[in-house]
Design an enzyme around this catalytic site. Structure first.
Site, PDB file in Angstrom:
ATOM      1  N   HIS A  52     -70.826 -35.082-119.593  1.00  0.00           N
ATOM      2  CA  HIS A  52     -69.737 -35.645-118.811  1.00  0.00           C
ATOM      3  C   HIS A  52     -68.483 -34.793-118.937  1.00  0.00           C
ATOM      4  CE1 HIS A  52     -71.475 -40.027-118.552  1.00  0.00           C
ATOM      5  NE2 HIS A  52     -72.300 -39.102-118.077  1.00  0.00           N
ATOM      6  N   GLU A  54     -65.475 -35.398-120.099  1.00  0.00           N
ATOM      7  CA  GLU A  54     -64.768 -35.444-121.379  1.00  0.00           C
ATOM      8  C   GLU A  54     -65.426 -34.532-122.408  1.00  0.00           C
ATOM      9  OE1 GLU A  54     -64.608 -39.732-119.700  1.00  0.00           O
ATOM     10  OE2 GLU A  54     -65.901 -37.967-119.579  1.00  0.00           O
ATOM     11  N   ALA A 158     -72.185 -37.621 -81.835  1.00  0.00           N
ATOM     12  CA  ALA A 158     -71.478 -36.707 -80.936  1.00  0.00           C
ATOM     13  C   ALA A 158     -71.496 -37.307 -79.545  1.00  0.00           C
ATOM     14  CB  ALA A 158     -72.141 -35.336 -80.937  1.00  0.00           C
TER      15      ALA A 158
END
Length: 348
Positions: A52, A54, A158
């Site tokens: 992670h 940290e 679109a």
């Protein structure tokens, strides 16, 4: 001018974005460690299942003794549970970091304030809510999934200048060119595909256009293909059956699963969308792009089951054909994209 805490939290957000398309179903997280007004370590969550943010930030600090006098900044509450990696809140405590500044609380039930509570009980000074709005927006798909028990839904289509999504297909043979947007818009769509977990279309889109629904125009992971085919009308020669990408077919009479092709039974046609969304939730598909066709898009719009919509308006006109869906009473952002126009709606 941003305050120092906001400046460092913004750096966390910028770092976190580097994990887009690679960390899901985990959230995007960045972390910065500051000592006496100087950044001495930083990191972000790079890939699902890996360390992670940290952990990477703490590991990047050369002199670990400085951690005792530093502040750790992170855009999302440090985890408190054992998953694929140990709890980050434990690591922060073990390194005697005295102060932590958090962008927002993690609403995931396994965390949900537990990381903050654990750090506070250990005597750490924890501040929550710096750039909270921006922190929540960055991981909006993650929060939507856990809070609403459904994927974050992005509609995309679109349409021509005169408001058509497809050519007139009333005759058996149609030779007209039905491509609407330019090649740059097409590349942008493939980029969006690389950042979401699943892509959904109905049977008519597959039968009319034989799409691949992959990210072949850019470097990135292709989403899981989800196809609604209640009556099983799609021929097995269709590109979506090539096994290149995991593909899920929602149908009334499922066949036996084969290779990368999975069949899911839909008991009642009126329950198709609910079945699709339940499947996504049960299988950790946190974000879903709905690319068509008209009937499928309209179902999501009518039931207000969408979070964002991307409408590409090309320079072509068809004169007649299949009318594009409509989103009313919204204030979209409009961007020029070479010769195309991109209308971006957000469902607040």
């Amino acid at each position: 001018m941003k305050q120092p805490e906001e400046k460092y939290l913004q750096r966390c957000l910028d770092l976190a974005k580097n994990g887009k398309g690679r960390v899901a179903p985990n959230p995007m997280v960045g972390c910065v460690i500051v000592h006496n007004g100087k950044i001495i370590g930083e990191g972000y969550h790079r890939e699902y299942g890996k360390a992670h943010a940290e952990v990477n930030a703490i590991n990047s600090v050369k002199n670990k003794e400085l951690l005792r006098e530093s502040t750790l900044y992170v855009n999302l509450e440090p985890c408190a549970h054992y998953g694929k990696t140990p709890p980050c809140s434990n690591l922060i405590i073990e390194n005697n970091i005295p102060k932590v500044v958090v962008g927002c609380i993690d609403s995931f039930s396994a965390v949900a304030g537990k990381g903050i509570e654990k750090m506070q009980k250990a005597g750490i000074d924890v501040t929550v809510g710096v750039l909270e709005k921006e922190s929540l927006a960055l991981n909006r798909a993650f929060f939507t999934f856990h809070n609403k028990k459904r994927p974050y839904i992005l509609l995309k289509w679109a349409q021509t200048l005169d408001g058509f999504i497809d050519i007139d297909r009333t005759s058996q043979k149609t030779t007209s060119d039905n491509w609407i947007s330019n090649k740059f818009s097409k590349q942008l769509v493939h980029l969006y595909r690389s950042e979401i977990a699943g892509i959904l279309v109905g049977k008519n889109t597959v039968m009319n256009d034989n799409p691949a629904l992959t990210t072949r125009l850019i470097y990135g992971k292709s989403p899981i293909r989800l196809i609604i085919d209640f009556e099983q009308s799609i021929q097995e020669s269709a590109t979506v059956f090539n096994g290149e990408v995991p593909t899920v077919i929602f149908t009334s009479n499922p066949k036996e699963n084969s290779g990368n092709i999975t069949y899911i039974k839909v008991e009642n046609k009126n329950d198709t969308i609910e079945t699709v969304l339940n499947y996504c939730y049960q299988n950790d598909i946190q974000s879903l792009m709905v690319e068509g066709g008209f009937q499928t898009l309209s179902l999501f719009i009518e039931n207000n089951l969408w979070d964002e919509a991307l409408v590409f308006v090309g320079e072509k006109t068809f004169g007649k054909g299949l009318k594009a869906p409509e989103i009313n009473n919204r204030q979209p952002k409009i961007h020029s994209f070479f010769n195309d126009k991109l209308i971006h709606y957000i469902n607040e």
